[in-house]
Design a protein around this motif. Structure first.
Motif, mmCIF file in Angstrom:
data_model
loop_
_atom_site.group_PDB
_atom_site.id
_atom_site.type_symbol
_atom_site.label_atom_id
_atom_site.label_comp_id
_atom_site.label_asym_id
_atom_site.label_seq_id
_atom_site.Cartn_x
_atom_site.Cartn_y
_atom_site.Cartn_z
ATOM 1 N N ALA A 165 0.416 -1.389 0.302
ATOM 2 C CA ALA A 165 0.059 -0.502 -0.215
ATOM 3 C C ALA A 165 0.659 1.664 -0.569
ATOM 4 C CB ALA A 165 -0.714 -0.125 1.073
ATOM 5 N N ARG A 166 2.003 1.398 0.610
ATOM 6 C CA ARG A 166 2.655 2.359 0.870
ATOM 7 C C ARG A 166 3.508 2.937 -0.540
ATOM 8 N NH1 ARG A 166 8.317 3.305 0.871
ATOM 9 N NH2 ARG A 166 8.667 4.802 2.400
ATOM 10 N N ASN A 167 4.042 1.514 -1.632
ATOM 11 C CA ASN A 167 4.595 1.541 -2.403
ATOM 12 C C ASN A 167 3.401 2.158 -3.792
ATOM 13 O OD1 ASN A 167 7.298 0.449 -1.101
ATOM 14 N ND2 ASN A 167 6.145 -1.628 -2.268
ATOM 15 N N LEU A 168 2.390 1.659 -3.586
ATOM 16 C CA LEU A 168 0.809 2.146 -4.837
ATOM 17 C C LEU A 168 1.133 3.824 -4.224
ATOM 18 C CD1 LEU A 168 -1.021 1.290 -6.445
ATOM 19 C CD2 LEU A 168 -2.819 1.819 -4.546
ATOM 20 N N ALA A 169 0.684 3.911 -2.993
ATOM 21 C CA ALA A 169 0.998 6.125 -2.641
ATOM 22 C C ALA A 169 2.377 6.072 -3.143
ATOM 23 C CB ALA A 169 0.468 5.786 -0.923
ATOM 24 N N THR A 170 3.429 5.704 -2.939
ATOM 25 C CA THR A 170 4.298 6.671 -3.150
ATOM 26 C C THR A 170 4.154 6.347 -4.482
ATOM 27 O OG1 THR A 170 5.603 5.436 -1.449
ATOM 28 C CG2 THR A 170 6.818 6.519 -3.328
ATOM 29 N N GLU A 171 4.304 5.683 -5.055
ATOM 30 C CA GLU A 171 3.840 5.398 -6.407
ATOM 31 C C GLU A 171 3.056 6.679 -7.771
ATOM 32 O OE1 GLU A 171 2.497 1.646 -8.165
ATOM 33 O OE2 GLU A 171 4.872 0.926 -7.314
ATOM 34 N N GLN A 172 2.256 6.365 -6.887
ATOM 35 C CA GLN A 172 0.743 8.070 -7.196
ATOM 36 C C GLN A 172 1.833 9.277 -6.787
ATOM 37 O OE1 GLN A 172 -3.146 6.426 -6.752
ATOM 38 N NE2 GLN A 172 -2.398 4.616 -8.051
ATOM 39 N N SER A 173 2.576 9.955 -5.942
ATOM 40 C CA SER A 173 3.272 10.552 -5.277
ATOM 41 C C SER A 173 1.752 11.378 -4.351
ATOM 42 C CB SER A 173 2.798 11.490 -6.322
ATOM 43 O OG SER A 173 3.843 11.627 -7.438
ATOM 44 N N ALA A 174 1.212 10.064 -3.397
ATOM 45 C CA ALA A 174 0.892 10.505 -2.465
ATOM 46 C C ALA A 174 2.000 10.067 -1.222
ATOM 47 C CB ALA A 174 -0.388 9.909 -2.576
ATOM 48 N N ASP A 175 1.252 9.926 0.015
ATOM 49 C CA ASP A 175 1.667 10.305 1.668
ATOM 50 C C ASP A 175 0.249 8.483 1.916
ATOM 51 O OD1 ASP A 175 4.218 11.650 1.512
ATOM 52 O OD2 ASP A 175 2.851 12.923 1.855
ATOM 53 N N ILE A 176 1.111 7.981 3.021
ATOM 54 C CA ILE A 176 0.306 6.729 3.342
ATOM 55 C C ILE A 176 0.672 7.137 5.139
ATOM 56 C CG2 ILE A 176 2.113 4.972 3.583
ATOM 57 C CD1 ILE A 176 0.055 3.011 3.281
ATOM 58 N N ALA A 177 -0.610 6.834 5.886
ATOM 59 C CA ALA A 177 -0.144 6.999 7.601
ATOM 60 C C ALA A 177 -1.379 6.002 7.778
ATOM 61 C CB ALA A 177 -0.500 8.047 8.161
ATOM 62 N N LEU A 178 -0.461 5.155 9.453
ATOM 63 C CA LEU A 178 -1.294 4.172 9.697
ATOM 64 C C LEU A 178 -1.736 4.875 11.209
ATOM 65 C CD1 LEU A 178 1.163 1.371 9.663
ATOM 66 C CD2 LEU A 178 -0.728 1.773 8.047
ATOM 67 N N GLY A 209 11.752 -2.188 12.381
ATOM 68 C CA GLY A 209 12.098 -0.205 11.536
ATOM 69 C C GLY A 209 11.251 0.102 10.555
ATOM 70 N N LEU A 210 10.457 -0.590 10.404
ATOM 71 C CA LEU A 210 8.605 0.154 9.103
ATOM 72 C C LEU A 210 8.137 1.466 10.389
ATOM 73 C CD1 LEU A 210 7.404 -2.945 8.740
ATOM 74 C CD2 LEU A 210 9.429 -1.415 7.061
ATOM 75 N N ASP A 211 8.337 1.539 11.524
ATOM 76 C CA ASP A 211 8.413 2.457 12.399
ATOM 77 C C ASP A 211 8.925 3.618 12.250
ATOM 78 O OD1 ASP A 211 10.161 1.897 13.922
ATOM 79 O OD2 ASP A 211 9.671 2.949 15.619
ATOM 80 N N ARG A 212 10.116 3.830 11.844
ATOM 81 C CA ARG A 212 10.299 4.841 10.625
ATOM 82 C C ARG A 212 9.975 5.112 9.389
ATOM 83 N NH1 ARG A 212 15.250 2.856 13.972
ATOM 84 N NH2 ARG A 212 15.422 0.913 11.758
ATOM 85 N N VAL A 213 9.356 4.105 8.390
ATOM 86 C CA VAL A 213 9.097 4.041 7.223
ATOM 87 C C VAL A 213 7.633 4.594 6.888
ATOM 88 C CG1 VAL A 213 8.590 2.534 4.970
ATOM 89 C CG2 VAL A 213 9.919 2.344 6.568
ATOM 90 N N PHE A 214 6.614 4.220 7.837
ATOM 91 C CA PHE A 214 5.102 5.386 8.301
ATOM 92 C C PHE A 214 5.557 5.816 8.905
ATOM 93 C CE2 PHE A 214 4.472 0.730 6.977
ATOM 94 C CZ PHE A 214 4.053 0.426 5.579
ATOM 95 N N THR A 215 4.421 6.955 8.916
ATOM 96 C CA THR A 215 4.063 8.187 10.084
ATOM 97 C C THR A 215 2.559 7.209 10.215
ATOM 98 O OG1 THR A 215 4.510 9.317 8.204
ATOM 99 C CG2 THR A 215 3.125 10.124 10.262
ATOM 100 N N LEU A 216 2.829 6.524 11.788
ATOM 101 C CA LEU A 216 1.672 6.629 12.717
ATOM 102 C C LEU A 216 1.216 7.212 13.622
ATOM 103 C CD1 LEU A 216 4.032 3.207 13.997
ATOM 104 C CD2 LEU A 216 2.831 3.201 12.245
ATOM 105 N N HIS A 217 0.141 7.039 13.747
ATOM 106 C CA HIS A 217 -1.303 8.334 14.185
ATOM 107 C C HIS A 217 -1.795 7.388 15.824
ATOM 108 C CE1 HIS A 217 -0.067 12.211 11.521
ATOM 109 N NE2 HIS A 217 -0.505 11.142 10.586
ATOM 110 N N PRO A 218 -2.079 7.993 16.615
ATOM 111 C CA PRO A 218 -2.986 7.039 17.736
ATOM 112 C C PRO A 218 -4.378 6.993 17.165
ATOM 113 C CG PRO A 218 -2.264 10.181 18.469
ATOM 114 C CD PRO A 218 -1.635 9.503 17.147
ATOM 115 N N ASP A 219 -4.527 7.528 16.110
ATOM 116 C CA ASP A 219 -5.946 7.442 15.988
ATOM 117 C C ASP A 219 -6.995 8.168 14.675
ATOM 118 O OD1 ASP A 219 -7.426 10.414 16.345
ATOM 119 O OD2 ASP A 219 -7.354 10.054 18.546
#
Length: 126
Positions: free
Chosen positions: A67-80, A95-105
């Motif tokens: 999902a992250r790769n697809l977002a990146t390909e479409q010049s979008a961002d992703i967050a969990l 180490g994926l907590d440095r790859v994904f932006t994480l939000h509490p909700d």
């Protein structure tokens, strides 16, 4: 085992996919298909709301990365958002907590003021 349910909705920042149940080797292709059906606009933020996620194995983690790769390909961002503790632990170990932006909700994730400093410029530019 809990069946996987994926519910899509829109937010000011872009699409939100609410993922509930088990994300594993059997169900990960469902998430990939749901993400593949999305059309992301440059600068949008795809949010994966994991509040209802009960289990996630390595196939599930791979689907999140796809999902992250697809977002990146479409010049979008992703967050969990609302990542369960056990999944957050796996993301941290890998180490994926440095790859994904994480939000509490999701409300925080969909608030443009909680996005990186350049988010608003990217959204208004496109």
């Amino acid at each position: 085992m809990s069946p996987l349910t994926i519910t899509a909705r829109g937010a000011a920042t872009g699409p939100v996919l609410e993922i509930t149940g088990d994300l594993d080797h059997r169900t990960a292709p469902e998430l990939r298909r749901a993400v593949d059906r999305l059309t992301l606009v440059t600068g949008q933020l795809l949010i994966l709301d994991l509040a209802g996620l009960e289990f996630c194995d390595s196939s599930g983690i791979t689907a999140l990365l796809a999902a992250r790769n697809l977002a990146t390909e479409q010049s979008a961002d992703i967050a969990l958002a609302a990542v369960p503790a056990n999944t957050a632990r796996i993301l941290r170990i890998a180490g994926l907590d440095r790859v994904f932006t994480l939000h509490p909700d999701t409300p925080i994730a969909t608030n443009p003021r909680s996005q990186p400093a350049d988010y608003q410029a990217r959204v208004t530019r496109h």
